[in-house]
Design a protein around this motif. Sequence first.
Motif, PDB file in Angstrom:
ATOM      1  N   LEU A  45       0.845  -1.189   0.000  1.00 53.20           N
ATOM      2  CA  LEU A  45       0.000   0.000   0.000  1.00 53.20           C
ATOM      3  C   LEU A  45       0.879   1.238   0.000  1.00 53.20           C
ATOM      4  N   MET A  46       0.465   2.243  -0.755  1.00 51.78           N
ATOM      5  CA  MET A  46       1.154   3.524  -0.704  1.00 51.78           C
ATOM      6  C   MET A  46       0.724   4.258   0.559  1.00 51.78           C
ATOM      7  N   THR A  47       1.682   4.772   1.300  1.00 51.38           N
ATOM      8  CA  THR A  47       1.334   5.498   2.518  1.00 51.38           C
ATOM      9  C   THR A  47       0.846   6.898   2.160  1.00 51.38           C
ATOM     10  N   PRO A  48       0.010   7.493   3.008  1.00 54.35           N
ATOM     11  CA  PRO A  48      -0.408   8.878   2.765  1.00 54.35           C
ATOM     12  C   PRO A  48       0.785   9.825   2.638  1.00 54.35           C
ATOM     13  N   GLU A  49       1.856   9.575   3.382  1.00 52.34           N
ATOM     14  CA  GLU A  49       3.032  10.446   3.311  1.00 52.34           C
ATOM     15  C   GLU A  49       3.641  10.442   1.909  1.00 52.34           C
ATOM     16  N   VAL A  50       3.778   9.245   1.326  1.00 54.70           N
ATOM     17  CA  VAL A  50       4.336   9.146  -0.028  1.00 54.70           C
ATOM     18  C   VAL A  50       3.403   9.825  -1.029  1.00 54.70           C
ATOM     19  N   ALA A  51       2.101   9.641  -0.853  1.00 51.82           N
ATOM     20  CA  ALA A  51       1.135  10.259  -1.761  1.00 51.82           C
ATOM     21  C   ALA A  51       1.211  11.779  -1.685  1.00 51.82           C
ATOM     22  N   ARG A  52       1.373  12.315  -0.471  1.00 54.03           N
ATOM     23  CA  ARG A  52       1.497  13.767  -0.331  1.00 54.03           C
ATOM     24  C   ARG A  52       2.764  14.271  -1.012  1.00 54.03           C
ATOM     25  N   LYS A  53       3.840  13.504  -0.908  1.00 50.80           N
ATOM     26  CA  LYS A  53       5.077  13.882  -1.593  1.00 50.80           C
ATOM     27  C   LYS A  53       4.877  13.889  -3.117  1.00 50.80           C
ATOM     28  N   ALA A  54       4.037  12.977  -3.603  1.00 52.47           N
ATOM     29  CA  ALA A  54       3.744  12.952  -5.034  1.00 52.47           C
ATOM     30  C   ALA A  54       3.019  14.224  -5.454  1.00 52.47           C
ATOM     31  N   ILE A  55       2.100  14.697  -4.627  1.00 49.60           N
ATOM     32  CA  ILE A  55       1.400  15.948  -4.920  1.00 49.60           C
ATOM     33  C   ILE A  55       2.386  17.114  -4.936  1.00 49.60           C
ATOM     34  N   ASP A  56       3.285  17.161  -3.963  1.00 44.00           N
ATOM     35  CA  ASP A  56       4.298  18.218  -3.927  1.00 44.00           C
ATOM     36  C   ASP A  56       5.160  18.179  -5.187  1.00 44.00           C
TER      37      ASP A  56
END
Length: 289
Positions: free
Chosen positions: A106-117
């Motif tokens: 699973l992708m963690t929310p932290e990694v997903a937020r970094k993707a948005i950045d």
Amino acid sequence: DSDLAYDVIAMWENHTPEEITAAMLERYADRPEITRSEVEEVIGDVRALQEDGSLFSDDPYRDAVIDFKQRNAVVKALCLNIVHGCNLRCRYCFAGDGQYHGNVDLMTPEVARKAIDFLIEKSGPRKRLEVDFFGGEPLLDMEAVKATVDYARSVEKAAGKEFRFTITTNAVALTDEDIGYINREMYNVVLSIDGRKSVHDAVRKDAGGNGSFDRVLANALKLVRARDPQKSYYVRGTFTAANPDFAADALALNDYGFGQVSLEPVVLPDGDPLALREDMIDGLKEQYE
């Protein structure tokens, strides 16, 4: 003459009218109808278009193109593989049961937020940015999906951006809560259904080897019927050697109640029993017609 006009415009910014006239008379020497007066008339038309601003427009991406050549590309969209894992075992799955030939992850929310950045940082002058939640099956990690959307919404205004989200789902695990959230937050939804029940159930089975059609159809219809007509969705099916008469599946999906349908060919190694073969091409063309 449209060819003449295109050729004049191609030379316009870097040549004088006299140079353009000479070049056109040489290029069209075998066409007696292209005279000096006609070339000069076209040049006058092009000049008028330039003067009223209709010929050329500013290119906001000029610098971005230069950056791309330097391997600092502008990025306008991301596909986030939010889950490496799936609740179906589709026979033709390019991702190996949704796991991409690895372990369930699973992708963690932290990694997903970094993707948005990352997307904001690399998007250059683009205002509208797109994020597609993909898998595997993204419904298996809705926590990360929601965290990503919330974060993007919290930073988009300050960044001068506008996010559009898409989710691609097999609809097996859709709940009423998921439907409400997806219809509220997702600009587009892609629902995976292969067509007729017999076709779908033959290739899109669950982990227990059972067909998934009845669950998928009921959930997908519930989502579509509750969805704002102004928002996009489509049913995406895959046709294989098992259903070369796939036009019947397109019609069936429409009969079930889906107005937006895309059926696409499977991609598999030669020799796979579901792979499309060269001797099927004429029949597939007929199905498209």
